[in-house]
Design a protein around this motif. Structure first.
Motif, PDB file in Angstrom:
ATOM      1  N   THR A   5       4.664   7.605  -0.153  1.00  0.00           N
ATOM      2  CA  THR A   5       5.433   6.711   0.709  1.00  0.00           C
ATOM      3  C   THR A   5       4.778   5.343   0.708  1.00  0.00           C
ATOM      4  N   GLY A   6       5.552   4.321   0.337  1.00  0.00           N
ATOM      5  CA  GLY A   6       5.038   2.966   0.323  1.00  0.00           C
ATOM      6  C   GLY A   6       5.084   2.338   1.704  1.00  0.00           C
ATOM      7  N   VAL A   7       4.147   1.407   1.959  1.00  0.00           N
ATOM      8  CA  VAL A   7       4.098   0.675   3.221  1.00  0.00           C
ATOM      9  C   VAL A   7       3.878  -0.801   2.893  1.00  0.00           C
ATOM     10  N   GLY A  55       9.517  -7.117   4.440  1.00  0.00           N
ATOM     11  CA  GLY A  55       9.409  -5.871   3.687  1.00  0.00           C
ATOM     12  C   GLY A  55      10.526  -4.898   3.975  1.00  0.00           C
ATOM     13  N   ASN A  56      11.422  -5.225   4.928  1.00  0.00           N
ATOM     14  CA  ASN A  56      12.558  -4.366   5.232  1.00  0.00           C
ATOM     15  C   ASN A  56      13.679  -4.595   4.229  1.00  0.00           C
ATOM     16  N   GLU A  57      14.434  -3.539   3.932  1.00  0.00           N
ATOM     17  CA  GLU A  57      15.531  -3.641   2.994  1.00  0.00           C
ATOM     18  C   GLU A  57      16.579  -4.626   3.506  1.00  0.00           C
ATOM     19  N   ALA A  79       0.848  -1.190   0.000  1.00  0.00           N
ATOM     20  CA  ALA A  79       0.000   0.000   0.000  1.00  0.00           C
ATOM     21  C   ALA A  79       0.888   1.246   0.000  1.00  0.00           C
ATOM     22  N   PHE A  80       0.296   2.403  -0.237  1.00  0.00           N
ATOM     23  CA  PHE A  80       1.055   3.652  -0.168  1.00  0.00           C
ATOM     24  C   PHE A  80       0.107   4.809   0.099  1.00  0.00           C
ATOM     25  N   ALA A 132       6.439  -1.889   7.307  1.00  0.00           N
ATOM     26  CA  ALA A 132       7.776  -1.426   6.918  1.00  0.00           C
ATOM     27  C   ALA A 132       7.623  -0.297   5.916  1.00  0.00           C
ATOM     28  N   ALA A 133       7.993   0.921   6.322  1.00  0.00           N
ATOM     29  CA  ALA A 133       7.900   2.078   5.433  1.00  0.00           C
ATOM     30  C   ALA A 133       9.004   2.024   4.392  1.00  0.00           C
TER      31      ALA A 133
END
Length: 450
Positions: A290-292, A345-347, A279-280, A307-308
């Motif tokens: 900003t994506g979430v 979802g974290n880098e 979502a964003f 995770a933003a």
């Protein structure tokens, strides 16, 4: 028009589409949720020498093979002989084919929906919006099976039970279970489910689903399908996970508890059935997206906090990799960014980029059996008399390129493509690019590595 203007026009269209039932999100920018199965290297000795005709014939003939009714998943096309290879260079392997001639008219506009592996071939779905008069247009949905060489393996299935008269376009998603195919269509009125067999023919009639829209269709088990419903105003979050049976009847419904007021973009489904909710939101003051992302198990239980994503990265496109996912977004007006993600979802690594050659208009990602990701970029050389080009490139799971961008040849007679979608065969050396240009086209690719 500058690239900046091009990108801003595209992004505003994306955001309005996410919050409006009357506008459908561009398929070329939707995340690819492609669960591919391994086809082996039994014939790669032939392929590496350039003699691919035997494998091409096997792939084409096997495209009509159906999953066994009691199998745990789609059948294997060839005996397993080892892992599929990565590919550094892709090249065109056959003619560009128009496969939607029944709707190829000047008054019709097609939009690609899902493109999925079925048996040893491909099933694709698209919507057609046909102008009749200023107050009337017809919205219809079609499915068809093709082989990885781009040839058709079944007729166009126009699902007349779904056809409506509409003032807006619509979308279609399909997913495969071990017992059949499910399709959900969304128009300006509601969301409907239709069961299909493995040729794309109707099984029963359409069933209207609760909620104002459905997205992220997948199959969590034999004879079952699930999708997401955005419960907020104009298609915004929070989100509910809905599960139905093969006839479209209710099985379960579970609110995910995600944050409200985001634009629901979709989800990426992993092999264990868990998924990343994508979502964003737009900052009304800075107009920055900003994506979430958030990880849930197959039943909708959160497995990690939201995770933003980096500012100005949304919408994020995703493809499954062995360690999680590869994410991509248009990081600036001159490049696309790629970064590996953990399942949360974290880098999970550094950002790599690929410069845009011309003004960007679309991007597609497809997982490969080797664990890489095949990327398509659609660009427009505005200063060169609007010359459109589709580029392809394979990238490793960490986002680094396997080779250079390869420009696919543009057909003559007016090329203005849209909805470019790639899909890689389970042998890892064949792929198919599908796009819309006065109808739906297939363009087969083959790995050119020695």
């Amino acid at each position: 028009m500058s690239q900046c203007c091009t990108r801003e026009r595209h992004r505003k269209g994306v955001l309005s589409g996410a919050f409006s039932r009357s506008t459908v999100l561009p398929r070329a920018m939707r995340p690819a949720v492609l669960l591919l199965f391994f086809l082996p290297l039994l014939f790669l000795g032939l392929a590496s020498c350039g003699a691919r005709s035997e494998l091409d014939t096997l792939l084409r003939d096997a495209a009509t093979a159906q999953p066994s009714p009691d199998a745990a998943g789609p059948i294997s096309c060839l005996p397993d002989a080892g892992p599929a290879p990565s590919c550094t260079t892709w090249q065109v392997a056959g003619p560009d084919r128009l496969i939607s001639e029944a709707t190829n008219t000047s008054t019709a506009s097609e939009m690609l929906g899902s493109v999925i592996p079925v048996g040893c071939g491909v099933m694709l779905a698209w919507s057609t919006y046909t102008y009749i008069d200023p107050q009337t247009s017809e919205l219809s949905w079609t499915t068809r099976t093709v082989a990885f060489d781009g040839t058709t393996t079944g007729p166009e299935n126009v699902h007349s039970s779904l056809t409506v008269m509409s003032e807006a376009s619509g979308s279609i998603e399909i997913a495969a279970s071990t017992t059949g195919i499910g399709a959900v269509v969304v128009d300006e009125y509601d969301c409907r489910f239709l069961g299909l067999d493995f040729t794309g023919a109707d099984v029963g009639g359409p069933v209207t689903q609760p909620g104002s829209g459905c997205s992220g269709l997948t199959s969590p088990g034999a004879g079952m399908f699930s999708y997401l419903v955005a419960d907020g105003p104009q298609g915004s979050t929070p989100t509910t996970l809905v599960t139905i049976d093969a006839g479209g009847g209710p099985v379960s419904s579970r609110p995910l508890g995600d944050a409200p007021a985001n634009a629901l973009w979709g989800r990426l489904v992993f092999g264990d059935g868990s998924f990343l909710l994508n979502a964003f939101r737009e900052d009304p003051m800075t107009v920055v997206y900003t994506g979430v992302l958030q990880h849930f198990d197959a039943t909708g239980t959160p497995l990690s906090p939201p995770a933003a994503q980096p500012p100005n990265s949304a919408p994020v496109m995703l493809a499954v990799t062995p360690s999680g996912a590869l994410a991509s977004w248009w990081g600036s007006d001159s490049n696309a960014d790629f970064v590996p993600l953990a399942p949360s979802g974290n880098e999970a690594g550094s950002v790599t980029t690929v410069p845009f050659v011309d003004a960007p208009y679309g991007e597609g990602l497809a997982s490969t059996p080797s664990g890489d990701v095949l990327v398509t970029l659609l660009e427009d050389a505005i200063e060169m008399n609007d010359t459109w080009t589709i580029y392809v490139q394979e990238r490793a799971s960490d986002g680094t390129p396997r080779g250079a961008l390869v420009a696919l040849p543009s057909p003559t007679g007016g090329f203005d493509p849209g909805d470019v979608t790639p899909l890689v065969a389970s042998d890892g050396v064949h792929a198919l690019v599908l796009y819309v240009n006065g109808g739906v086209h297939t363009l087969p690719l083959v790995c050119a590595d020695p």
